[in-house]
Scaffold this motif. Sequence first.
Motif, short mmCIF file in Angstrom:
data_model
loop_
_atom_site.label_atom_id
_atom_site.label_comp_id
_atom_site.label_asym_id
_atom_site.label_seq_id
_atom_site.Cartn_x
_atom_site.Cartn_y
_atom_site.Cartn_z
N HIS A 1 -10.11 6.20 -0.37
CA HIS A 1 -9.76 5.47 0.85
C HIS A 1 -10.28 4.05 0.75
O HIS A 1 -11.31 3.80 0.12
CB HIS A 1 -10.35 6.17 2.09
N TRP A 2 -9.57 3.11 1.36
CA TRP A 2 -9.96 1.70 1.29
C TRP A 2 -11.07 1.37 2.28
O TRP A 2 -12.04 0.73 1.92
CB TRP A 2 -8.74 0.81 1.58
N PHE B 1 -12.76 14.45 2.81
CA PHE B 1 -12.16 13.20 3.28
C PHE B 1 -12.95 12.67 4.47
O PHE B 1 -13.72 13.40 5.11
CB PHE B 1 -10.67 13.36 3.61
N GLY C 1 -11.51 5.78 6.71
CA GLY C 1 -11.24 6.75 5.64
C GLY C 1 -9.78 7.19 5.62
O GLY C 1 -8.88 6.35 5.56
N SER C 2 -9.56 8.50 5.72
CA SER C 2 -8.19 9.04 5.67
C SER C 2 -7.69 9.43 7.05
O SER C 2 -6.76 10.24 7.18
CB SER C 2 -8.17 10.28 4.77
N SER D 1 -3.70 9.03 7.68
CA SER D 1 -2.76 9.96 7.02
C SER D 1 -3.01 11.40 7.47
O SER D 1 -2.06 12.17 7.66
CB SER D 1 -2.79 9.84 5.50
#
Length: 525
Positions: free
Chosen positions: A60-61, A92, A66-67, A70
């Motif tokens: 994750h950027w 995650f 984080g995620s 999505s």
Amino acid sequence: TSTMGLLSGLLEQASVHLEGQNIWVLGPSLFGAVLLLSVVVNVLGQLLFADPNQPPVVFHWFPFIGSTVSYGMEPYEFFNKCQKQYGDVFTFVLLGRRMTVTLGPKGNEFVFNGKHADLCAEEAYTHLTTPVFGEGVVYDCPNHMLMEQKKFMKFGLTTETFKQYVPLIKDEILSFFANSPYFKGDAGRVPLSTAVPQLVLFTASRSLQGKQVRQALTTTHAALFHDLDMGFTPVNFMFPWLPLPHNAKRDKAQRAMAKLYMDIIAKRKAGEEKEQEIDMIWNLMNRNYKDGRPLSDRDIAHCMIALLMAGQHTSMATTTWTLLHLAAKPEIQQALYDEQVRVFGKDLAPLSYEKLSELSLVNNTIKEILRIHPPLHSLIRKVKSPLHVPNTDYVIPSSHFVMAAPGVSAMDEQYFKNAKDFDPFRWIGHEKDEDNAEKFDFGFGLVSKGTASPYLPFGAGRHRCIGEQFANVQLGTIISTFIREFEFSLPPGQKEVPPVDYNSMVALATAPAMVHWKRRQHSSH
Ligand code: HEM
């Protein structure tokens, strides 16, 4: 989407903290530089310092976020993608929390069958549930008390009570068909997203909750139930205390709903009721904890709210998906109608609990819907002590949460051929699979330990659902009655059932979930 809900909650929280300070005095360029630096540090941390003894972290950027996006938008797509890339076990970041997902039958078992000393549900759920249910029950009390409360609730969910419930539920459905604006005339259309929640609420409340609660829910307490229900949203997993208007309404509604139950209890205790109903309230009034204490009036009220909420969302999602998939497959409607005629005779004798269990296609239809659309996609526990994942080198640290998603294995080709197809007939011969699984009594009767099953829509282990039989009675009666009264289809030109809306606590069909219906010739109306 739920993610957007979470993010907007987050932003509101940030703006509360920053009130009075002008963040822009920092200058946009400095803000940008800080953001960039945090991204760089976060990415380098993942690339250079990955711990081989911990599950892989989903790339994750942005730190903290984080995620979240999505996962929140399409949880199953996210799980499947991660499973391909990282295997069955991965971590995650969900709004700063580290969630370790364990997929597949073994992963399901790992979470559902974990020891209470290692994995704790109350710390994962209490923020969401306690403001809605009220204090002192379910996830706001020690686990051994929840086990006892589940045992007490099960006393009100017996064959004897189900026999009484079926005619009550059937009458509620017929009176709904007679009075609802969506069922006037010989043909019409009904937005299931509006109609089914009402139908489920009326049927569950008339049976499980009793006559008085049923009456209050269409009159004095209808708006209050709605306000309480609005408190049961994903954003409250993370920010239940945010001073948002819907949370203030939730708290007021919780107190008013609890008072409704406590007033009923007080009247019953004072002998003010002419005819005593043998309902769930009555059942809970007659139970004592192991240490001899009876449930307090408040405990009873809060358990009743918990039951109302637990059943409402799950059953309404399942009923809606069932009607949608049947609308898309008229041949299965016909098979279900033929089954009604076979079991009840061509004049269709009244539904009864005994006969419901003979409706194997109805029961397999419910089973199949729960395979494709289990209402709860993520079941969560807080890790209490570092935990080794069997057959791997991974140890999950105690700062993490673990997450089971049995809906992933239930849609896996490895376990279910043509997994995407709605095919109730696939269950023929497998109806009793769970009866043969390993059982254990956690304090509320024997339940399956979940021994590595790919199909667990009701969970397993100490937190396993106690509402399965009730749900089957309620759903079986609703589906049978629909099939007896109507033929129905998706709107002209629409080939597929609507997509899933993950914006709510359960995996709902995207509104309005419209279905067209035509009254059957022989119908009683
Ligand atoms: C627990 C699913 C209907 C009451 C659960 C769990 C699942 C589930 C997956 C386990 C949660 C976890 O492990 O974290 C469903 C489905 C339903 C349904 C798919 C309907 C189709 C009901 C109904 C009631 C109910 C109708 C009440 C009458 C409960 C209770 C628990 C539970 C009390 C125990 C929570 C715990 O021990 O932590 N349900 N449920 N459920 N459910 Fe249900």
